[in-house]
Write an enzyme that holds these catalytic residues in place. Sequence first.
Site, mmCIF file in Angstrom:
data_model
loop_
_atom_site.group_PDB
_atom_site.id
_atom_site.type_symbol
_atom_site.label_atom_id
_atom_site.label_comp_id
_atom_site.label_asym_id
_atom_site.label_seq_id
_atom_site.Cartn_x
_atom_site.Cartn_y
_atom_site.Cartn_z
ATOM 1 N N LYS A 110 0.988 -1.195 0.037
ATOM 2 C CA LYS A 110 0.012 -0.093 0.019
ATOM 3 C C LYS A 110 0.864 1.543 0.083
ATOM 4 O O LYS A 110 1.756 1.314 0.912
ATOM 5 C CB LYS A 110 -0.746 0.143 1.267
ATOM 6 C CG LYS A 110 -2.110 -0.608 1.048
ATOM 7 C CD LYS A 110 -2.834 -0.687 2.513
ATOM 8 C CE LYS A 110 -4.076 0.192 2.786
ATOM 9 N NZ LYS A 110 -4.713 0.035 3.978
HETATM 10 C C1 E4P Z 1 -8.194 0.350 4.742
HETATM 11 O O1 E4P Z 1 -7.434 -0.111 3.782
HETATM 12 C C2 E4P Z 1 -8.390 1.745 5.207
HETATM 13 O O2 E4P Z 1 -7.201 2.054 5.565
HETATM 14 C C3 E4P Z 1 -9.463 1.706 5.974
HETATM 15 O O3 E4P Z 1 -10.434 1.095 5.654
HETATM 16 C C4 E4P Z 1 -9.766 2.991 6.690
HETATM 17 O O4 E4P Z 1 -10.898 3.098 7.576
HETATM 18 P P1 E4P Z 1 -11.409 4.179 8.278
HETATM 19 O O5 E4P Z 1 -11.697 5.397 7.578
HETATM 20 O O6 E4P Z 1 -12.479 3.816 8.933
HETATM 21 O O7 E4P Z 1 -10.287 4.555 9.202
#
Ligand code: E4P
Length: 295
Positions: A115
């Site tokens: 990522k």
């Molecule tokens: C996943 O890859 C994201 O980092 C995650 O879904 C973020 O979620 P949030 O906006 O609830 O922190």
Amino acid sequence: MNAFTARPKTRLLVDGGDPEETDRVKRLVGYVDGQTTNPTLVAKTPEVQKLVSSGQKFTSQEELDEYKKIVQSISRLVGDAGVSIEVFADLDTTGEQMLAQGREMFSWIPNAYIKYPCTHEGLRAAEMSVRDAIRVNITLCFSQEQAAAVYAATRGAKAPVYVSPFVGRVDDRGENGMDLVKNIKQMYEAGDGHVHVLAVSIRHLKHLLGSFASKAELVTAPSKVWEEWAASSFPLPGADFNYEGTDKAGKSLRPIAYQSFDLNRAWASFDLHHELTTKGIQQFVADYKSTLKPS
Ligand code: E4P
């Protein structure tokens, strides 16, 4: 096993950092295609929290070793949608520094996705990664224009590239986050299919059903949303399903209009700036640092 009549076409991922949670969702739903993790989620895992609350913080190497251990346990539980592992990047981290981390993380498990944030440097790292057959997931995506840049920067990738639009965080500021997913899907219809849309920041059942209805290739949700789905007997959206969310004050969300972008443009010519991308990076850095010993 669950009582599925039909599997959703969208692939299912668990958003978290605790292998026990992934295992629980797998038993509840019957399968899990993949997993997403991020520095905030790793900082919140029971193992890390136990040490941090007893005052034993980590060095950055120990934190990395802990992340690797977590990811290796999760890797065995999920399918080939893989485990997304996020590089530790602040606003000054260069593409080369991200790539060096990405290379190492990619060697941890056979089903890794790296990522990178949706910034200029993050996309430089992604461009170099796909040339080296490192699978990537571009995170912190908040605009259709950013998603156009992701497409252009990763053209020629051998494996599908993921782009992660943050539905819940867009909703939080009063705009319809599901429109972002739908607009990106529509824009990619003119493309070659190398980028798959992974709906993230999924907070409740309506988000989950909206992601299925928008035909996102993948969706990731925390265990509590999978539990909600199971408790409602695994519903799928009907043909007339329409996501109508509200903001925190209960007001209807503002629609996000579709924009036309030429996917053949040079990626660096797209406007990558979004305040929520910057804020997201700052939050991840703060959560990561909260687990570290003062240097
Ligand atoms: C996943 O890859 C994201 O980092 C995650 O879904 C973020 O979620 P949030 O906006 O609830 O922190």
